[in-house]
Design an enzyme around this catalytic site. Structure first.
Site, PDB file in Angstrom:
ATOM      1  CG  HIS A   1     -12.538  -3.966 -12.359  1.00  0.00           C
ATOM      2  ND1 HIS A   1     -11.746  -2.980 -11.804  1.00  0.00           N
ATOM      3  CD2 HIS A   1     -13.816  -3.623 -12.084  1.00  0.00           C
ATOM      4  CE1 HIS A   1     -12.519  -2.082 -11.238  1.00  0.00           C
ATOM      5  NE2 HIS A   1     -13.783  -2.439 -11.388  1.00  0.00           N
TER       6      HIS A   1
ATOM      7  CG  HIS B   1      -8.613  -2.809  -2.135  1.00  0.00           C
ATOM      8  ND1 HIS B   1      -9.563  -2.153  -2.872  1.00  0.00           N
ATOM      9  CD2 HIS B   1      -8.468  -2.100  -0.992  1.00  0.00           C
ATOM     10  CE1 HIS B   1      -9.972  -1.074  -2.220  1.00  0.00           C
ATOM     11  NE2 HIS B   1      -9.330  -1.026  -1.059  1.00  0.00           N
TER      12      HIS B   1
ATOM     13  CG  ASP C   1      -2.022   1.027   1.127  1.00  0.00           C
ATOM     14  OD1 ASP C   1      -3.186   0.610   1.046  1.00  0.00           O
ATOM     15  OD2 ASP C   1      -1.731   2.248   1.126  1.00  0.00           O
TER      16      ASP C   1
END
Ligand code: AMP
Ligand code: ZN
Length: 112
Positions: A46, A98, A30
């Site tokens: 996606h 995520h 991150d």
């Protein structure tokens, strides 16, 4: 999704610090870490979030990637959190599924 930042990272169109990857999943650092270890696990395909019809094998691959990340980062025994912010009330800002993997320090007892 041509415009999605996590699609681009997961498919190597944008450089990142990749922690783990396989055919279905990528795990990378991150950019604004909230703990000593803060890795994001994403599917290469996606999906907006965890309730966007994600196939079971992709969810299984994500869970297995969490294990690999925890091993690679040395937090598997000490413990860690896995968080999936989903939608507006949760403050989801990137609309590509995520899981945050957070660890490396004793965490507080609040929601986050
Ligand atoms: P969320 O609030 O669950 O949608 O979290 C999105 C996370 O993505 C935040 O922790 C951001 O720091 C992180 N993030 C956004 N853009 C990038 C990027 N290009 N590379 C790495 N992490 C990112
Ligand atoms: Zn995407």
């Amino acid at each position: 999704m041509s415009d999605c930042i996590f699609c681009k990272i997961a498919n190597h169109e944008i450089p990142t610090t990749m922690v783990y990857e396989d055919d279905l999943v990528a795990a990378f650092a991150d950019m604004n870490p909230q703990a000593p270890v803060h890795v994001l696990v994403v599917p290469k395909q996606h999906y907006a979030n965890i309730v966007d019809g994600v196939p079971a094998n992709t969810l299984a691959a994500m869970a297995s990637a969490v294990d690999e990340v925890a091993k690679a980062k040395g937090i598997r025994e000490s413990g860690f959190r896995v968080i999936a912010n989903t939608g507006d009330d949760a403050g989801q800002t990137v609309h590509h599924l995520h899981w945050h993997v957070l660890g490396g320090a004793k965490m507080g007892e609040g929601l986050l």
